[in-house]
Design an enzyme around this catalytic site. Sequence first.
Site, PDB file in Angstrom:
ATOM      1  N   ILE A 104       6.390  -5.860   3.590  1.00  0.00           N
ATOM      2  CA  ILE A 104       6.835  -4.613   2.949  1.00  0.00           C
ATOM      3  C   ILE A 104       6.277  -4.454   1.532  1.00  0.00           C
ATOM      4  CG2 ILE A 104       8.925  -4.342   4.338  1.00  0.00           C
ATOM      5  CD1 ILE A 104      10.533  -5.612   2.089  1.00  0.00           C
ATOM      6  N   LYS A 106       3.020  -6.231  -1.478  1.00  0.00           N
ATOM      7  CA  LYS A 106       2.027  -7.247  -1.838  1.00  0.00           C
ATOM      8  C   LYS A 106       1.879  -7.296  -3.344  1.00  0.00           C
ATOM      9  CE  LYS A 106      -1.776  -7.326   0.710  1.00  0.00           C
ATOM     10  NZ  LYS A 106      -2.989  -6.845   1.424  1.00  0.00           N
ATOM     11  N   SER A 108       0.008  -9.969  -6.809  1.00  0.00           N
ATOM     12  CA  SER A 108      -1.124 -10.804  -7.205  1.00  0.00           C
ATOM     13  C   SER A 108      -1.094 -12.179  -6.554  1.00  0.00           C
ATOM     14  CB  SER A 108      -1.133 -10.967  -8.731  1.00  0.00           C
ATOM     15  OG  SER A 108      -1.236  -9.726  -9.375  1.00  0.00           O
ATOM     16  N   GLY A 110       1.054 -13.130  -3.737  1.00  0.00           N
ATOM     17  CA  GLY A 110       1.597 -13.253  -2.398  1.00  0.00           C
ATOM     18  C   GLY A 110       2.124 -11.942  -1.849  1.00  0.00           C
ATOM     19  N   VAL A 112       5.710  -9.653  -0.052  1.00  0.00           N
ATOM     20  CA  VAL A 112       7.152  -9.479   0.112  1.00  0.00           C
ATOM     21  C   VAL A 112       7.390  -9.107   1.568  1.00  0.00           C
ATOM     22  CG1 VAL A 112       9.223  -8.261  -0.629  1.00  0.00           C
ATOM     23  CG2 VAL A 112       7.381  -8.689  -2.269  1.00  0.00           C
ATOM     24  N   LYS A 127      10.236 -12.777  -1.168  1.00  0.00           N
ATOM     25  CA  LYS A 127       8.981 -12.761  -1.923  1.00  0.00           C
ATOM     26  C   LYS A 127       8.351 -14.141  -1.787  1.00  0.00           C
ATOM     27  CE  LYS A 127       7.407 -11.399  -6.567  1.00  0.00           C
ATOM     28  NZ  LYS A 127       7.893 -10.891  -7.891  1.00  0.00           N
ATOM     29  N   ASP A 222       8.097  -4.036 -18.489  1.00  0.00           N
ATOM     30  CA  ASP A 222       7.188  -3.480 -17.475  1.00  0.00           C
ATOM     31  C   ASP A 222       7.862  -2.387 -16.656  1.00  0.00           C
ATOM     32  OD1 ASP A 222       4.693  -3.288 -16.281  1.00  0.00           O
ATOM     33  OD2 ASP A 222       5.142  -4.770 -14.731  1.00  0.00           O
TER      34      ASP A 222
END
Length: 431
Positions: A104, A106, A108, A110, A112, A127, A222
């Site tokens: 569901i 992606k 840097s 790996g 999810v 994750k 962020d």
Amino acid sequence: MTVKTEAAKGTLTYSRMRGMVAILIAFMKQRRMGLNDFIQKIANNSYACKHPEVQSILKISQPQEPELMNANPSPPPSPSQQINLGPSSNPHAKPSDFHFLKVIGKGSFGKVLLARHKAEEVFYAVKVLQKKAILKKKEEKHIMSERNVLLKNVKHPFLVGLHFSFQTADKLYFVLDYINGGELFYHLQRERCFLEPRARFYAAEIASALGYLHSLNIVYRDLKPENILLDSQGHIVLTDFGLCKENIEHNSTTSTFCGTPEYLAPEVLHKQPYDRTVDWWCLGAVLYEMLYGLPPFYSRNTAEMYDNILNKPLQLKPNITNSARHLLEGLLQKDRTKRLGAKDDFMEIKSHVFFSLINWDDLINKKITPPFNPNVSGPNDLRHFDPEFTEEPVPNSIGKSPDSVLVTASVKEAAEAFLGFSYAPPTDSFL
């Protein structure tokens, strides 16, 4: 349908519409780039490097936080420095405890995945991160910080919660709340912008979450629509705490150059020390985007966008209320010492006239009906996830718990780097 712009008051021509589509496509692609990859790209562009602001940014001085700037990482923390994980007799989770159903998301390091716990029959978002990729970019301290922040999120309704964390020889696993109402970014893509009441509701829930993090001396750093999820009822949930900075008290500052280009505050671009008000700048940028469809200083030319952030006055079209205008002017104040939230942090945001219709007690208790319902039918309803992810096959290696692993130097290094990562909640926790 007739579409009008500031530059042309009449109906858009086909060529102009193609130009707008090209801008939006470029914007979406750029948003998916990591900041490190972006800096590398701009550094290799001789034309861009001639721009004075780009030259200034690329001459970054020695950071105070080496884990984010590819400096030599500090030694891994000792067990005594880890957060208390509860009784050691609690069993650790393992990959074979789960059915991994769909990809569901992606990132840097790996992917999810949607997973169902075999014994509990509960759905989670798991994750899964590759240790090798993390160590290669020297981000292990960064990952441990994300985990520590997640452990503190259990008491707030608008922050994603961590249920388990565990590791195998080559992977790290965060077992998180499963949120399937879609990213705010996804809904903005579909609808372009929101009406003011809807934007106010989301901004209030986001501000509440940021205020809670600040009360724990954590700066988020962020905030962007990709990191804001909607749950099945339509409430927001902040996720991805990889750039959070801990131990930032009210008058403390930090100086690491990090974030997402469209949302970087002026003080970050100037490489000046910054504080919690960087989050309020980002809230202003997200609110602006919800109301207008693009970030406030956006340009396809990143050097020009940075120059806009630093020097261009904020321009607000007349189709918003005076209270919304006043709030945006306060949040997007280039001088952080004059920015809304500089004195009393969240209390200044909370008391602003734009939020006068919000009952904050009802908000935190989820008693206010969200203005939009994602209408998901259940955990298997993936309509709000990008098919680019959900159509990807689940890697077989993710769900395996190897009985024995060849112990190599890299495996030993990973074990030391992520010492204390595994987590099982104590019996009196939120589980």
